[in-house]
Structures are given as C-alpha cells and as structure tokens.
Design an enzyme around this catalytic site. Structure first.
Site, PDB file in Angstrom:
ATOM      1  N   VAL A  59       0.812  -1.220   0.000  1.00  0.00           N
ATOM      2  CA  VAL A  59       0.000   0.000   0.000  1.00  0.00           C
ATOM      3  C   VAL A  59       0.844   1.269   0.000  1.00  0.00           C
ATOM      4  O   VAL A  59       0.332   2.345  -0.295  1.00  0.00           O
ATOM      5  CB  VAL A  59      -0.978   0.037   1.196  1.00  0.00           C
ATOM      6  CG1 VAL A  59      -1.943  -1.124   1.149  1.00  0.00           C
ATOM      7  CG2 VAL A  59      -0.242   0.087   2.531  1.00  0.00           C
ATOM      8  N   TYR A 150       2.814   7.374  15.363  1.00  0.00           N
ATOM      9  CA  TYR A 150       1.650   6.508  15.152  1.00  0.00           C
ATOM     10  C   TYR A 150       0.359   7.296  15.363  1.00  0.00           C
ATOM     11  O   TYR A 150      -0.567   7.227  14.540  1.00  0.00           O
ATOM     12  CB  TYR A 150       1.720   5.321  16.106  1.00  0.00           C
ATOM     13  CG  TYR A 150       0.514   4.419  16.082  1.00  0.00           C
ATOM     14  CD1 TYR A 150       0.282   3.569  15.012  1.00  0.00           C
ATOM     15  CD2 TYR A 150      -0.395   4.406  17.136  1.00  0.00           C
ATOM     16  CE1 TYR A 150      -0.823   2.728  14.987  1.00  0.00           C
ATOM     17  CE2 TYR A 150      -1.503   3.580  17.122  1.00  0.00           C
ATOM     18  CZ  TYR A 150      -1.714   2.745  16.044  1.00  0.00           C
ATOM     19  OH  TYR A 150      -2.815   1.921  16.026  1.00  0.00           O
TER      20      TYR A 150
END
Length: 252
Positions: A59, A150
C-alpha cells in the site's frame, strides 16, 4: 446475504482485524479481495474461507496499488466496499524518532489509506452504493503516550475520512473510521515484546498494561471490530457518515 455479488477490497486482509472483516463480509455474500505484502497469509486465509481472493500489494507503493486495484477490478468487477486497514503500530518518543521512522509510519498508515481510497473511488464512480471504511485507532482520537508518529498517522486518517464525507455528502457513498482500543491480534503480541524491552517488565506485565488501558479491562476482540464494519455496510447504515467510531470498552 444483502452483500451478494458486491466486490470488497481489504488491505491488510490476511491477518487480524482485516481478516476478521473479510470473513464477515464474505459470510454476507461479498466477493472479497484480501491484500497484503506477504502471499503466504493471504493464500492460507483464502483456502480456509470461501469468497476470499488473495492479492499481493504494497500500500505504500503507488504503482503496486494501481496495478493491484486494476487486477482486482478485472477479476471481480468494480469495488463497492473498501476497507483501508493495512498499518503498523510502533511506539517511539519524538526525540528518538528519526525521519526514516516517521516516513515509514506515514508511508504505510497514511499514504496507504490515501492511495487505496483514491483508487477505490475511481471504481465506485458509476455505482449507486459504496462504502469506505478506514481502520484508525483510539490513538487517532486522543493520542497515545509514547507513540507520537503513530498517533499522528491515525489522526490524519480520520481527517481524510471526514473530508471525504463532506465532499461526497448527498451521494450514495459513505466514509467512516473505526477506532479500536487494544485488540487481540498479532500486533498486541509484538507490542508485548516492545513494551517489555523498553520498560524492563515481564511479558505478563506488558500485556497487563495494554489490557488495563481498555476501560472494560480486557482486549477488544476481532469479532467486535468486524461487526462494527458489518453494520457500516448494512442496509440501514446510509446516515452513518464521517464518523470515527470508538471500539474500546468505554474509553473517552
């Protein structure tokens, strides 16, 4: 079987949350393309569940995404459901975050969502029904201590979803994000090792830290996340749009 014949494409679909959602959609009649970087888990999943079709795709690579979507559409038709689930979860303080770590986190979590959702929308343009679901995190709603990169990537995913919901309001497409707490997957197993090594605690103590972060004092199950995704693809879900849905046992 209200999804009979509809084509769904799920990134990170060979394990964990992605596989759980894939199995749920297939059980309701969808033809599900499961994507990931490793062929083995994808092929194993397809062998054990009817209606799943493996496709190797990275991806974070634009060419891989375009080629992968083209193959999937050629084989199973336009994509009516896209679940942008592929991601990595690693903690590191900002002072210890180098540019390579930051870009890897954004490349997979955020760029991956952008690239795959963009391709999915190309195939949805002529459909009268479509669903886009991004798997974010509670770290996208409130921030996760010790994991700024994150958390930033997961916040950005929600921003992307909300913007698309506004752009496509009034059309037969919806855009929503799922925001789980700590889920019983391989990622938790890897985080046990990471927390143990960083904090100097035992495996049991590291796991207890994650379990304790969920207010109901247990890990969220994959099935609970998959059921939430299934609702967003259900017959009465059209008014759920632009939402970031927490699945974390009451965490606010």
């Amino acid at each position: 079987m209200h999804l009979q014949g509809k084509h769904a494409l799920i990134t990170g679909g060979g394990t964990g949350i992605g596989l759980g959602i894939a199995r749920e959609l297939a059980a309701h009649g969808a033809r599900v393309t499961i994507c990931g970087r490793r062929a083995g888990p994808l092929e194993d999943a397809a062998k054990t569940t009817a209606g799943l079709f493996p496709l190797v795709m990275d991806v974070s690579d634009e060419v891989s995404v375009r080629d992968g979507f083209a193959k999937a559409v050629d084989a199973r038709g336009p994509i009516a459901i896209h679940v942008a689930n592929a991601g990595i979860a690693e903690g590191r303080s900002l002072r210890k975050t180098d540019l390579a770590f930051w870009r890897r986190m954004m490349g997979i979590n955020l760029d991956g969502a952008f690239l795959t959702i963009r391709e999915a929308l190309e195939t949805m343009s002529g459909l009268d029904w479509g669903r886009v679901i991004a798997v974010s995190s509670m770290a996208g709603l409130k921030g996760l201590r010790g994991a700024p990169a994150y958390s930033a990537s997961k916040h950005a995913m929600i921003g992307l979803i909300r913007s698309l919901a506004a752009d496509y309001a009034g059309r037969p497409l919806t855009f929503n994000a799922l925001c789980p707490g700590y889920v019983e997957t391989e990622i938790v197993d890897r985080n046990v090792v990471s927390i143990r090594d960083r904090a100097g605690v035992t495996d049991e103590e590291a796991l207890a830290m994650m379990v304790g972060a969920n207010p109901h004092k247990r890990l969220v199950t994959v099935a609970e996340v998959a059921e939430a995704a299934m609702f967003l693809c259900g017959p009465n879900s059209g008014s759920m749009n632009g939402q970031a849905i927490a699945i974390a046992g009451g965490e606010l």
